[in-house]
Write a protein that holds these residues in place. Sequence first.
Motif, mmCIF file in Angstrom:
data_model
loop_
_atom_site.group_PDB
_atom_site.id
_atom_site.type_symbol
_atom_site.label_atom_id
_atom_site.label_comp_id
_atom_site.label_asym_id
_atom_site.label_seq_id
_atom_site.Cartn_x
_atom_site.Cartn_y
_atom_site.Cartn_z
ATOM 1 N N PHE A 76 -5.295 -2.681 -4.891
ATOM 2 C CA PHE A 76 -4.507 -3.870 -5.187
ATOM 3 C C PHE A 76 -5.092 -5.076 -4.459
ATOM 4 O O PHE A 76 -5.865 -4.946 -3.528
ATOM 5 C CB PHE A 76 -3.037 -3.665 -4.774
ATOM 6 C CG PHE A 76 -2.804 -3.720 -3.291
ATOM 7 C CD1 PHE A 76 -2.427 -4.897 -2.666
ATOM 8 C CD2 PHE A 76 -2.979 -2.580 -2.510
ATOM 9 C CE1 PHE A 76 -2.217 -4.936 -1.294
ATOM 10 C CE2 PHE A 76 -2.771 -2.609 -1.150
ATOM 11 C CZ PHE A 76 -2.384 -3.788 -0.540
ATOM 12 N N GLU A 77 -4.698 -6.220 -4.936
ATOM 13 C CA GLU A 77 -4.958 -7.458 -4.212
ATOM 14 C C GLU A 77 -3.788 -8.389 -4.430
ATOM 15 O O GLU A 77 -3.116 -8.336 -5.460
ATOM 16 C CB GLU A 77 -6.283 -8.108 -4.620
ATOM 17 C CG GLU A 77 -6.363 -8.598 -6.037
ATOM 18 C CD GLU A 77 -7.740 -9.145 -6.378
ATOM 19 O OE1 GLU A 77 -7.974 -10.343 -6.104
ATOM 20 O OE2 GLU A 77 -8.542 -8.381 -6.934
ATOM 21 N N ILE A 78 -3.527 -9.195 -3.431
ATOM 22 C CA ILE A 78 -2.472 -10.169 -3.506
ATOM 23 C C ILE A 78 -3.082 -11.481 -3.981
ATOM 24 O O ILE A 78 -4.052 -11.961 -3.404
ATOM 25 C CB ILE A 78 -1.768 -10.347 -2.136
ATOM 26 C CG1 ILE A 78 -1.127 -9.021 -1.721
ATOM 27 C CG2 ILE A 78 -0.747 -11.466 -2.190
ATOM 28 C CD1 ILE A 78 -0.594 -8.993 -0.309
ATOM 29 N N GLU B 12 0.833 -1.202 0.000
ATOM 30 C CA GLU B 12 0.000 0.000 0.000
ATOM 31 C C GLU B 12 0.871 1.257 0.000
ATOM 32 O O GLU B 12 0.651 2.189 -0.781
ATOM 33 C CB GLU B 12 -0.913 -0.008 1.223
ATOM 34 C CG GLU B 12 -1.959 1.074 1.208
ATOM 35 C CD GLU B 12 -2.934 0.906 2.368
ATOM 36 O OE1 GLU B 12 -3.143 1.906 3.083
ATOM 37 O OE2 GLU B 12 -3.471 -0.204 2.542
ATOM 38 N N ARG B 13 1.856 1.277 0.839
ATOM 39 C CA ARG B 13 2.789 2.418 0.912
ATOM 40 C C ARG B 13 3.574 2.558 -0.392
ATOM 41 O O ARG B 13 3.795 3.669 -0.873
ATOM 42 C CB ARG B 13 3.726 2.213 2.101
ATOM 43 C CG ARG B 13 4.724 3.298 2.295
ATOM 44 C CD ARG B 13 4.085 4.522 2.939
ATOM 45 N NE ARG B 13 5.122 5.523 3.133
ATOM 46 C CZ ARG B 13 5.199 6.652 2.444
ATOM 47 N NH1 ARG B 13 4.296 6.946 1.552
ATOM 48 N NH2 ARG B 13 6.184 7.496 2.655
ATOM 49 N N SER B 14 3.978 1.441 -0.974
ATOM 50 C CA SER B 14 4.742 1.463 -2.226
ATOM 51 C C SER B 14 3.915 2.022 -3.376
ATOM 52 O O SER B 14 4.443 2.735 -4.234
ATOM 53 C CB SER B 14 5.227 0.053 -2.569
ATOM 54 O OG SER B 14 6.113 -0.419 -1.585
ATOM 55 N N ILE B 15 2.622 1.727 -3.392
ATOM 56 C CA ILE B 15 1.740 2.254 -4.439
ATOM 57 C C ILE B 15 1.650 3.777 -4.311
ATOM 58 O O ILE B 15 1.674 4.497 -5.319
ATOM 59 C CB ILE B 15 0.356 1.582 -4.379
ATOM 60 C CG1 ILE B 15 0.476 0.134 -4.861
ATOM 61 C CG2 ILE B 15 -0.670 2.345 -5.221
ATOM 62 C CD1 ILE B 15 -0.780 -0.696 -4.688
ATOM 63 N N GLU B 16 1.573 4.277 -3.099
ATOM 64 C CA GLU B 16 1.541 5.731 -2.884
ATOM 65 C C GLU B 16 2.824 6.383 -3.390
ATOM 66 O O GLU B 16 2.780 7.423 -4.057
ATOM 67 C CB GLU B 16 1.348 6.040 -1.396
ATOM 68 C CG GLU B 16 -0.002 5.651 -0.849
ATOM 69 C CD GLU B 16 -0.079 5.749 0.666
ATOM 70 O OE1 GLU B 16 0.857 6.298 1.293
ATOM 71 O OE2 GLU B 16 -1.076 5.275 1.229
ATOM 72 N N VAL B 17 3.958 5.777 -3.088
ATOM 73 C CA VAL B 17 5.248 6.313 -3.521
ATOM 74 C C VAL B 17 5.357 6.244 -5.045
ATOM 75 O O VAL B 17 5.826 7.193 -5.686
ATOM 76 C CB VAL B 17 6.414 5.549 -2.845
ATOM 77 C CG1 VAL B 17 7.753 5.953 -3.429
ATOM 78 C CG2 VAL B 17 6.399 5.780 -1.338
ATOM 79 N N ALA B 18 4.908 5.142 -5.636
ATOM 80 C CA ALA B 18 4.966 4.986 -7.093
ATOM 81 C C ALA B 18 4.138 6.056 -7.790
ATOM 82 O O ALA B 18 4.551 6.614 -8.808
ATOM 83 C CB ALA B 18 4.490 3.586 -7.491
ATOM 84 N N SER B 19 2.976 6.353 -7.249
ATOM 85 C CA SER B 19 2.107 7.366 -7.842
ATOM 86 C C SER B 19 2.786 8.736 -7.853
ATOM 87 O O SER B 19 2.670 9.484 -8.826
ATOM 88 C CB SER B 19 0.791 7.435 -7.069
ATOM 89 O OG SER B 19 -0.063 8.389 -7.640
ATOM 90 N N ARG B 20 3.511 9.051 -6.793
ATOM 91 C CA ARG B 20 4.212 10.332 -6.715
ATOM 92 C C ARG B 20 5.431 10.389 -7.634
ATOM 93 O O ARG B 20 5.905 11.462 -7.974
ATOM 94 C CB ARG B 20 4.653 10.617 -5.285
ATOM 95 C CG ARG B 20 3.513 10.974 -4.360
ATOM 96 C CD ARG B 20 4.014 11.583 -3.064
ATOM 97 N NE ARG B 20 5.024 10.790 -2.393
ATOM 98 C CZ ARG B 20 4.785 9.889 -1.435
ATOM 99 N NH1 ARG B 20 3.556 9.660 -1.041
ATOM 100 N NH2 ARG B 20 5.781 9.239 -0.873
ATOM 101 N N ASN B 21 5.948 9.226 -8.020
ATOM 102 C CA ASN B 21 7.171 9.174 -8.813
ATOM 103 C C ASN B 21 6.975 8.751 -10.260
ATOM 104 O O ASN B 21 7.943 8.650 -11.006
ATOM 105 C CB ASN B 21 8.192 8.247 -8.136
ATOM 106 C CG ASN B 21 8.728 8.875 -6.872
ATOM 107 O OD1 ASN B 21 9.505 9.821 -6.928
ATOM 108 N ND2 ASN B 21 8.288 8.387 -5.731
ATOM 109 N N CYS B 22 5.754 8.504 -10.664
ATOM 110 C CA CYS B 22 5.473 8.115 -12.047
ATOM 111 C C CYS B 22 5.272 9.375 -12.888
ATOM 112 O O CYS B 22 4.340 10.145 -12.634
ATOM 113 C CB CYS B 22 4.229 7.230 -12.102
ATOM 114 S SG CYS B 22 3.640 6.937 -13.778
ATOM 115 N N PRO B 23 6.109 9.605 -13.889
ATOM 116 C CA PRO B 23 5.981 10.810 -14.701
ATOM 117 C C PRO B 23 4.638 10.932 -15.420
ATOM 118 O O PRO B 23 4.102 12.033 -15.558
ATOM 119 C CB PRO B 23 7.122 10.704 -15.718
ATOM 120 C CG PRO B 23 8.013 9.633 -15.244
ATOM 121 C CD PRO B 23 7.245 8.795 -14.284
ATOM 122 N N MET B 24 4.066 9.840 -15.861
ATOM 123 C CA MET B 24 2.785 9.891 -16.571
ATOM 124 C C MET B 24 1.659 10.316 -15.631
ATOM 125 O O MET B 24 0.807 11.121 -15.996
ATOM 126 C CB MET B 24 2.462 8.543 -17.216
ATOM 127 C CG MET B 24 3.336 8.201 -18.397
ATOM 128 S SD MET B 24 3.294 9.437 -19.705
ATOM 129 C CE MET B 24 1.577 9.432 -20.145
#
Length: 97
Positions: free
Chosen positions: A93-95, A67-79
């Motif tokens: 997400f789901e595992i 969950e935390r990684s998705i938040e970080v990815a959203s802030r770092n994705c240029p698109m």
Amino acid sequence: PYQLLVSSIAVCSGGTLRKILEKKRLQVEDITIKTDVGRNEAKANRVEKIHLHYLIKGTDLDEHKIERSIEVASRNCPMVQSVKGSIEITETFEIVK
């Protein structure tokens, strides 16, 4: 076409997420991304919402870390950052086993 826009956002988000999960040493085997698009017919079928749903396969995955990684990815994705303020992007997400 709008599908290319959605695809580029999904691929960018997924690639960024994978890199972050690898840095956290999480054992991810596969990530599949399902998308749902909200368009406004009254305004030239403009894309207004994109929902990304990650299906993450791996071993010993920690939901909080993902969950935390998705938040970080959203802030770092240029698109994602390029369309911020004009297109609402939500993520879940789901595992999977």
